[in-house]
Design a protein around this motif. Structure first.
Motif, PDB file in Angstrom:
ATOM      1  N   GLY A 119     -46.994 -90.981  34.767  1.00  0.00           N
ATOM      2  CA  GLY A 119     -45.843 -90.753  35.652  1.00  0.00           C
ATOM      3  C   GLY A 119     -44.740 -90.080  34.862  1.00  0.00           C
ATOM      4  N   GLY A 120     -44.136 -90.824  33.956  1.00  0.00           N
ATOM      5  CA  GLY A 120     -43.113 -90.263  33.066  1.00  0.00           C
ATOM      6  C   GLY A 120     -41.978 -89.529  33.753  1.00  0.00           C
ATOM      7  N   PRO A 121     -41.464 -90.051  34.888  1.00  0.00           N
ATOM      8  CA  PRO A 121     -40.349 -89.360  35.545  1.00  0.00           C
ATOM      9  C   PRO A 121     -39.075 -89.550  34.738  1.00  0.00           C
ATOM     10  CG  PRO A 121     -40.684 -91.471  36.590  1.00  0.00           C
ATOM     11  CD  PRO A 121     -41.763 -91.340  35.548  1.00  0.00           C
ATOM     12  N   ASN A 122     -38.089 -88.728  35.027  1.00  0.00           N
ATOM     13  CA  ASN A 122     -36.830 -88.806  34.286  1.00  0.00           C
ATOM     14  C   ASN A 122     -35.685 -89.204  35.205  1.00  0.00           C
ATOM     15  OD1 ASN A 122     -37.997 -87.902  31.797  1.00  0.00           O
ATOM     16  ND2 ASN A 122     -38.115 -85.873  32.723  1.00  0.00           N
ATOM     17  N   VAL A 123     -34.754 -89.946  34.652  1.00  0.00           N
ATOM     18  CA  VAL A 123     -33.563 -90.350  35.389  1.00  0.00           C
ATOM     19  C   VAL A 123     -32.834 -89.106  35.911  1.00  0.00           C
ATOM     20  CG1 VAL A 123     -31.212 -91.231  35.015  1.00  0.00           C
ATOM     21  CG2 VAL A 123     -33.192 -92.575  34.284  1.00  0.00           C
ATOM     22  N   VAL A 156     -44.629 -96.901  33.885  1.00  0.00           N
ATOM     23  CA  VAL A 156     -44.079 -95.619  34.312  1.00  0.00           C
ATOM     24  C   VAL A 156     -43.371 -94.874  33.164  1.00  0.00           C
ATOM     25  CG1 VAL A 156     -41.828 -96.483  35.034  1.00  0.00           C
ATOM     26  CG2 VAL A 156     -42.841 -94.554  36.251  1.00  0.00           C
ATOM     27  N   HIS A 157     -42.948 -95.605  32.164  1.00  0.00           N
ATOM     28  CA  HIS A 157     -42.254 -95.033  31.004  1.00  0.00           C
ATOM     29  C   HIS A 157     -41.193 -94.002  31.408  1.00  0.00           C
ATOM     30  CE1 HIS A 157     -41.815 -94.989  26.713  1.00  0.00           C
ATOM     31  NE2 HIS A 157     -41.631 -93.695  26.770  1.00  0.00           N
ATOM     32  N   LEU A 158     -40.179 -94.528  32.021  1.00  0.00           N
ATOM     33  CA  LEU A 158     -39.063 -93.731  32.535  1.00  0.00           C
ATOM     34  C   LEU A 158     -38.342 -92.977  31.410  1.00  0.00           C
ATOM     35  CD1 LEU A 158     -37.633 -93.539  35.344  1.00  0.00           C
ATOM     36  CD2 LEU A 158     -36.092 -95.330  34.529  1.00  0.00           C
ATOM     37  N   GLY A 267     -38.855 -98.168  30.200  1.00  0.00           N
ATOM     38  CA  GLY A 267     -38.430 -96.805  29.912  1.00  0.00           C
ATOM     39  C   GLY A 267     -38.248 -96.599  28.421  1.00  0.00           C
ATOM     40  N   GLU A 268     -37.844 -95.414  28.070  1.00  0.00           N
ATOM     41  CA  GLU A 268     -37.616 -95.076  26.659  1.00  0.00           C
ATOM     42  C   GLU A 268     -36.574 -95.994  26.030  1.00  0.00           C
ATOM     43  OE1 GLU A 268     -38.303 -90.267  27.392  1.00  0.00           O
ATOM     44  OE2 GLU A 268     -36.292 -91.104  27.341  1.00  0.00           O
ATOM     45  N   SER A 269     -35.606 -96.426  26.856  1.00  0.00           N
ATOM     46  CA  SER A 269     -34.487 -97.206  26.325  1.00  0.00           C
ATOM     47  C   SER A 269     -34.859 -98.648  25.980  1.00  0.00           C
ATOM     48  CB  SER A 269     -33.364 -97.238  27.361  1.00  0.00           C
ATOM     49  OG  SER A 269     -33.816 -97.948  28.506  1.00  0.00           O
ATOM     50  N   LEU A 321     -34.823 -90.071  18.658  1.00  0.00           N
ATOM     51  CA  LEU A 321     -35.407 -89.038  19.517  1.00  0.00           C
ATOM     52  C   LEU A 321     -36.678 -89.528  20.231  1.00  0.00           C
ATOM     53  CD1 LEU A 321     -35.004 -86.621  16.622  1.00  0.00           C
ATOM     54  CD2 LEU A 321     -34.099 -86.004  18.868  1.00  0.00           C
ATOM     55  N   TYR A 322     -37.145 -88.658  21.119  1.00  0.00           N
ATOM     56  CA  TYR A 322     -38.351 -88.908  21.918  1.00  0.00           C
ATOM     57  C   TYR A 322     -39.489 -89.543  21.096  1.00  0.00           C
ATOM     58  CZ  TYR A 322     -41.923 -87.500  25.457  1.00  0.00           C
ATOM     59  OH  TYR A 322     -42.924 -87.461  26.384  1.00  0.00           O
ATOM     60  N   ALA A 323     -39.777 -88.963  19.927  1.00  0.00           N
ATOM     61  CA  ALA A 323     -40.883 -89.473  19.122  1.00  0.00           C
ATOM     62  C   ALA A 323     -40.570 -90.865  18.562  1.00  0.00           C
ATOM     63  CB  ALA A 323     -41.192 -88.505  17.978  1.00  0.00           C
ATOM     64  N   TRP A 325     -38.792 -93.153  19.970  1.00  0.00           N
ATOM     65  CA  TRP A 325     -38.958 -94.152  21.036  1.00  0.00           C
ATOM     66  C   TRP A 325     -40.428 -94.407  21.321  1.00  0.00           C
ATOM     67  CZ3 TRP A 325     -35.738 -90.182  24.130  1.00  0.00           C
ATOM     68  CH2 TRP A 325     -34.469 -90.061  23.547  1.00  0.00           C
ATOM     69  N   ASP A 326     -41.223 -93.348  21.306  1.00  0.00           N
ATOM     70  CA  ASP A 326     -42.649 -93.560  21.561  1.00  0.00           C
ATOM     71  C   ASP A 326     -43.292 -94.395  20.450  1.00  0.00           C
ATOM     72  OD1 ASP A 326     -43.790 -92.770  24.010  1.00  0.00           O
ATOM     73  OD2 ASP A 326     -43.510 -90.646  23.537  1.00  0.00           O
ATOM     74  N   LEU A 327     -42.820 -94.160  19.217  1.00  0.00           N
ATOM     75  CA  LEU A 327     -43.353 -94.922  18.092  1.00  0.00           C
ATOM     76  C   LEU A 327     -43.009 -96.404  18.241  1.00  0.00           C
ATOM     77  CD1 LEU A 327     -44.863 -94.342  15.467  1.00  0.00           C
ATOM     78  CD2 LEU A 327     -42.662 -94.036  14.315  1.00  0.00           C
ATOM     79  N   ILE A 343     -53.402 -95.528  26.836  1.00  0.00           N
ATOM     80  CA  ILE A 343     -53.852 -94.225  27.326  1.00  0.00           C
ATOM     81  C   ILE A 343     -52.642 -93.526  27.938  1.00  0.00           C
ATOM     82  CG2 ILE A 343     -55.414 -93.047  28.923  1.00  0.00           C
ATOM     83  CD1 ILE A 343     -57.169 -95.586  28.799  1.00  0.00           C
ATOM     84  N   TYR A 344     -52.325 -92.350  27.411  1.00  0.00           N
ATOM     85  CA  TYR A 344     -51.160 -91.602  27.890  1.00  0.00           C
ATOM     86  C   TYR A 344     -51.625 -90.458  28.767  1.00  0.00           C
ATOM     87  CZ  TYR A 344     -48.637 -94.025  24.150  1.00  0.00           C
ATOM     88  OH  TYR A 344     -48.082 -94.978  23.333  1.00  0.00           O
ATOM     89  N   VAL A 345     -51.340 -90.561  30.061  1.00  0.00           N
ATOM     90  CA  VAL A 345     -51.668 -89.451  30.946  1.00  0.00           C
ATOM     91  C   VAL A 345     -50.398 -88.611  31.074  1.00  0.00           C
ATOM     92  CG1 VAL A 345     -52.553 -88.743  33.184  1.00  0.00           C
ATOM     93  CG2 VAL A 345     -53.357 -90.865  32.141  1.00  0.00           C
ATOM     94  N   LEU A 352     -49.124 -82.050  20.733  1.00  0.00           N
ATOM     95  CA  LEU A 352     -48.624 -82.132  19.354  1.00  0.00           C
ATOM     96  C   LEU A 352     -47.731 -83.367  19.185  1.00  0.00           C
ATOM     97  CD1 LEU A 352     -48.308 -81.037  16.493  1.00  0.00           C
ATOM     98  CD2 LEU A 352     -46.397 -79.621  17.309  1.00  0.00           C
ATOM     99  N   HIS A 353     -46.889 -83.600  20.173  1.00  0.00           N
ATOM    100  CA  HIS A 353     -46.019 -84.783  20.127  1.00  0.00           C
ATOM    101  C   HIS A 353     -46.866 -86.050  19.932  1.00  0.00           C
ATOM    102  CE1 HIS A 353     -43.147 -87.870  21.412  1.00  0.00           C
ATOM    103  NE2 HIS A 353     -44.025 -88.241  22.324  1.00  0.00           N
ATOM    104  N   PHE A 354     -47.909 -86.197  20.729  1.00  0.00           N
ATOM    105  CA  PHE A 354     -48.714 -87.418  20.621  1.00  0.00           C
ATOM    106  C   PHE A 354     -49.496 -87.465  19.309  1.00  0.00           C
ATOM    107  CE2 PHE A 354     -47.805 -87.534  25.185  1.00  0.00           C
ATOM    108  CZ  PHE A 354     -47.271 -88.817  25.244  1.00  0.00           C
TER     109      PHE A 354
HETATM  110  N1  ARG Z   1     -40.477 -88.208  30.486  1.00  0.00           N
HETATM  111  C1  ARG Z   1     -41.379 -87.367  29.750  1.00  0.00           C
HETATM  112  C2  ARG Z   1     -41.258 -85.917  30.224  1.00  0.00           C
HETATM  113  O1  ARG Z   1     -40.689 -85.657  31.258  1.00  0.00           O
HETATM  114  C3  ARG Z   1     -42.811 -87.809  29.878  1.00  0.00           C
HETATM  115  C4  ARG Z   1     -43.080 -89.182  29.313  1.00  0.00           C
HETATM  116  C5  ARG Z   1     -44.504 -89.371  28.919  1.00  0.00           C
HETATM  117  N2  ARG Z   1     -44.809 -90.645  28.278  1.00  0.00           N
HETATM  118  C6  ARG Z   1     -44.535 -90.945  27.022  1.00  0.00           C
HETATM  119  N3  ARG Z   1     -44.817 -92.134  26.559  1.00  0.00           N
HETATM  120  N4  ARG Z   1     -44.011 -90.043  26.202  1.00  0.00           N
HETATM  121  O2  ARG Z   1     -41.749 -85.036  29.539  1.00  0.00           O
END
Ligand code: ARG
Length: 587
Positions: A119-123, A156-158, A267-269, A321-323, A325-327, A343-345, A352-354
């Protein structure tokens, strides 16, 4: 046990009895169904190490398996392939036993704790067509692994923690400076009510990022605001919490419409408190090092034949940063949820990020070797011109308007076929809604997860061909046959040995169920499920043409056929459920 496993066991034993290794006995579905139902190709690789001739080995194996009463015929083909056909009785018995056991022949698994991040939607950003693939592929993978028997959660990992948040804060301050969120002397409590609605937020967001692009001063203020937010400035946190809440509410509604459901709305936060101690440890243990004021983790290895840039843990101002938070999220999922497989869809373009995050997680010991980390990347949806899907005015199409279009077109196609004719209008609309969803989802899921595809609403909503509506129509026909059977007092009986070719083909198709599920799960590839569901309906339609179930005079056969239809509908229902597709009762 699946039919293939049963046959593999039989043939493997024959190899052993012939003095050869059991591993040569693997049986697969025949490439040439006109010649045989199954085949084993093991005699060829077995020949050389044994110093024997492959045809001789094949004959030896055939002589042994022919003794078994499940085997109708076995013969050598070409240089030593073994062709196998099973008896009609054993086919029927096999299917009947899978019905008795339940799970459609699927073996029990040892359950693992799996998390699917999708999903990974953004605020502050509306869900658009680009969010379609990860949402429905992720949902399908989650359901698939759950059906296998694993403990699976969807998260959902917002996207709620980056620079866009600082940009929003600065923009809202410029528009409404009187709000208490910006006054550092204010001690609270902050208003309960959000100062912005989701519609306003969706307008503010692009305006804010445009202003930052145009004006370096604004960009600098947004950078500072982001950092202060991350560091816990109370007013900013309170305002951000409103952004988050109104966004989640809107996003939930959108996913609801799509039939996509998350167990976790993290979420990331969420891992913000883990960051400082984590970074401290990584520095102390020498995993993180300074580079131009930033903190980085080097992830390049000697085996790499390309550049894998380091993961950036903090920027020079200390912002994460993004990385990062994922870590930290990986650590959190392992420690607080006991997850062993993630599993990250997510769009393949983030590979590369993953790669960087997964490597860093291994290097730093956040994820031990027993933890599975996998980026199951998805491709994109393109418009008819091969470019990203847009509205007529050039904007990105929202998910909602796409689903509305799909339902409207489905209704007109139903009308053209006289489907659901004469039903109450409300029911017709709800059927059209389900058909539209099936069209969109099947159109997407029938493509390989990593491919890009062209969104062709006209083709997707067609009742002919490999489409969602075709599958729904098939299910509805099965249900209607079963209802009619009930009305004339025929209940599903034991599966009878097939006498028609189309009937035999349907039984063989049903017997493939466990292997298809296993393969799709292993490859994280719902397109295998989609393909199989289509083939099953096609096989059913041929059976239905050839075997006139309800007018069959032999009552045992008639009941057996009704049992076969019931079983087919169960199997198809299960497949559709894995695809996240819901069928109407009638149409
Ligand atoms: N919010 C991210 C984007 O819009 C996708 C998040 C994917 N999931 C993750 N764990 N990085 O690109």
């Amino acid at each position: 046990m699946s039919l293939l496993t049963e046959l593999t066991d039989l043939v493997s034993q024959a190899f052993v009895d012939a003095g050869l290794d059991a591993s040569y006995g693997e049986v697969v579905v025949s490439q040439r169904p006109e010649l045989a139902q199954f085949q084993c190709n093991g005699a060829l690789p077995a020949a050389k190490p044994a110093g024997r001739n492959p045809r001789g080995i094949a004959q030896d194996v055939i002589d042994r398996i022919e003794q078994d009463n499940r085997i109708e015929a076995a013969s050598i083909a070409g240089p030593g392939f073994i062709n196998i056909t099973v008896t009609d009785t054993s086919l029927a018995t096999h299917l009947q036993s899978t019905i008795a056991v339940g799970r459609l022949g699927l073996p029990e698994v040892e359950p693992r704790s799996i998390l699917v991040d999708y999903g990974g939607p953004n605020v502050a950003k509306p869900l658009h067509v680009g969010h379609l693939r990860p949402a429905i592929i992720g949902e399908s993978i989650k359901r698939l692994l759950r059906f296998q028997g694993h403990d699976v959660v969807g998260d959902v990992h917002l996207g709620d923690w980056g620079t866009p948040m600082g940009q929003l804060i600065v923009e809202v301050e410029a528009r409404m400076p009187e709000l208490p969120y910006f006054d550092e002397a204010f001690t609270g409590p902050y208003p309960q009510e959000s100062p912005v609605t989701i519609d306003e937020l969706e307008e503010i967001y692009p305006a804010a990022s445009q202003r930052c692009r145009d004006n370096p001063d604004v960009a600098e203020r947004a950078r500072k605001a982001t950092l202060e937010l991350q560091n816990g400035r109370p007013g900013y946190r309170a305002l951000w919490q409103h952004f988050r809440n109104v966004s989640i509410e809107a996003i939930k509604e959108n996913y609801d419409e799509l039939g996509v459901e998350f167990d976790l709305w993290k979420g990331e936060s969420d891992i913000n408190d883990l960051l400082a101690p984590l970074i401290e440890r990584l520095v102390a243990q020498g995993y993180a090092e300074e580079s131009d004021g930033s903190l980085i983790i080097r992830v390049q290895t000697d085996d790499d034949n390309r550049d894998v840039p380091p993961l950036i843990l903090t920027k020079s101002d200390g912002a994460t940063l993004y990385a990062t938070w994922d870590l930290a999220t990986i650590q959190d999922r392992i420690e607080s949820l006991g997850i062993v497989e993630m599993i990250y869809v997510v769009d393949v373009r983030q590979s590369l990020h993953f790669e960087q995050v997964f490597r860093a997680a291994r290097i730093t010991g956040i994820a031990g070797p027993e933890i599975v980390l996998e980026h199951a990347g998805n491709g994109t949806v393109n418009g008819p011109n091969g470019k990203p899907f847009q509205t007529r005015t050039g904007g990105v199409k929202t998910l909602r308007s796409m689903l509305e279009d799909a339902a409207a077109l489905s209704l007109s196609k139903m009308d053209a076929r006289d489907l659901a004719a004469g039903y109450p209008q409300e029911e017709r609309l709800s059927i059209a809604h389900l058909v539209g969803l099936a069209a969109v989802k099947f159109g997407d899921l029938s493509n390989h997860r990593e491919s890009n595809y062209i969104f062709d609403m006209d083709r997707f909503t067609s009742f002919d061909g490999k489409t969602g509506p075709y599958l729904l129509y098939g299910t509805v026909r099965m249900s209607s046959l079963l209802r009619n059977a009930k009305e004339i007092g025929v209940s599903p009986g034991e599966i009878v040995p097939p006498t028609h070719e189309a009937e035999r083909a349907l039984l063989l198709e049903l017997a493939r169920f466990p292997e298809v599920i296993e393969r799709a799960a292993e490859l994280r590839a719902p397109n295998h499920i989609a393909e199989f569901a289509y083939e099953l309906v096609a096989a059913y339609n041929r059976f239905y043409e050839a075997c006139h179930v309800l007018t069959e005079e032999d009552t045992g056969r008639r009941a057996g056929w009704v049992g076969l239809v019931a079983h087919t509908r169960d199997a198809l229902g299960r497949l559709l459920d894995i695809l996240g597709i819901e069928a109407p009762e009638r149409m």
